[in-house]
Enzyme design. Sequence first.
Site, mmCIF file in Angstrom:
data_model
loop_
_atom_site.group_PDB
_atom_site.id
_atom_site.type_symbol
_atom_site.label_atom_id
_atom_site.label_comp_id
_atom_site.label_asym_id
_atom_site.label_seq_id
_atom_site.Cartn_x
_atom_site.Cartn_y
_atom_site.Cartn_z
ATOM 1 N N HIS A 1 37.939 -57.088 -76.050
ATOM 2 C CA HIS A 1 37.662 -56.886 -74.624
ATOM 3 C C HIS A 1 38.706 -55.984 -73.968
ATOM 4 C CE1 HIS A 1 34.289 -59.666 -73.412
ATOM 5 N NE2 HIS A 1 34.455 -59.963 -74.685
ATOM 6 N N ASP B 1 45.792 -51.735 -73.451
ATOM 7 C CA ASP B 1 46.883 -51.719 -72.477
ATOM 8 C C ASP B 1 47.054 -53.020 -71.704
ATOM 9 O OD1 ASP B 1 44.651 -51.735 -70.867
ATOM 10 O OD2 ASP B 1 44.928 -49.718 -70.067
ATOM 11 N N ASP C 1 28.550 -69.991 -86.015
ATOM 12 C CA ASP C 1 28.327 -70.290 -87.427
ATOM 13 C C ASP C 1 28.533 -71.788 -87.635
ATOM 14 O OD1 ASP C 1 28.386 -70.586 -90.157
ATOM 15 O OD2 ASP C 1 30.044 -69.201 -90.506
#
Length: 359
Positions: A101, A109, A277
């Site tokens: 993200h 940064d 999962d």
Amino acid sequence: MVNISRSFSGKRTGISTVRPRIHSYIRFQLHLVYQIELKILEAKKNGDSCNKFHFSVINVVALTISQRVALEAEEIIKEQVTNLYNNIGNTAVSWIRNVFHDCIVKSCDASLLLDTANGIKSEKTSSRSLGMRNFRYINTIKEALEKECPMKVSCADIVALSARDGVVLLGGPHVEMKTGRKDSKESYVAEVEGFIPNHNDSIPSVLSRFQSIGIDTEGTVALLGAHSIGRVHCTNIVHRIYPTVDPTLDPAYAKYLKGRCPYPEPTPKAIEYARNDRITPMLLDNMYYKNILSHKGLLLVDQQLVSDPDTNPIVEKMAADNAYFHEQFSKALLVLSENNPLIEEQGEIRRDCRYVNRN
């Protein structure tokens, strides 16, 4: 020989003080001896004077000390990530999601970590950040670093290196990463949705987004394999099971999803989710690909990997070969972690990862 990471600026990263760690010190000594031996051989070969050799060795010692303390910074991060994982296992999953993200939105940064304050609106408020958590533990890592090396290690480096160490704790490969990133002085909340693919985007759209930062089709399929771990909020699932069930879903799996997400309009703040999962939920392995080939893809984008002609062969190969998946994942994660880093005056090293420095 010790493998030392260079900074993005090409300079070695330095730290003011270090903690005694025996194994790191031994590695440092061995590397120092190795470098001095190289200089001796070089001096003999070139017939350099003792005076020239003396200054050459001094330079090697000075440089190698900076290498030693750079190793110490990475060890502090690794120690903190491991401690957090042992106490709160899902932190390792959070670090992997963080690096995606943060780095795919313009630059690696740490803009993601900024809180809403002082005229800045946080990227955490974006709908793309739904379900993200454990941000407070980033500051746990930062505080440990600040005690040993104040204002030397950026929050952006913490994002990258914590993800690297989290991958290993979850059974994935170790990835060598550079250091020296700088922290953003602004948030890109208005641009997040344009950079981060949505869970129901088409495969061509997702591939295009990743290709724009240098990640090829194999790398994109591999990074989506991170969906092998963690969980997804029902908000991003219900469109596949209500009002009718997506015909690409395995019927038994659809029944499981309805059990996890019983309402067609879940409350975003409610703790309603399904695991990516169910077989190896805390392992970064190729079970993800086996699942989607069995029509048990949690998100629409997952299942579309099977039906798209460009990605299907890669899915098949990764389902059959965990080592191949890890190899491609390593390459893609490295490219992601180096996306457009800020250097020198473009950024800063934050005192607190939640806020831009205020001098």
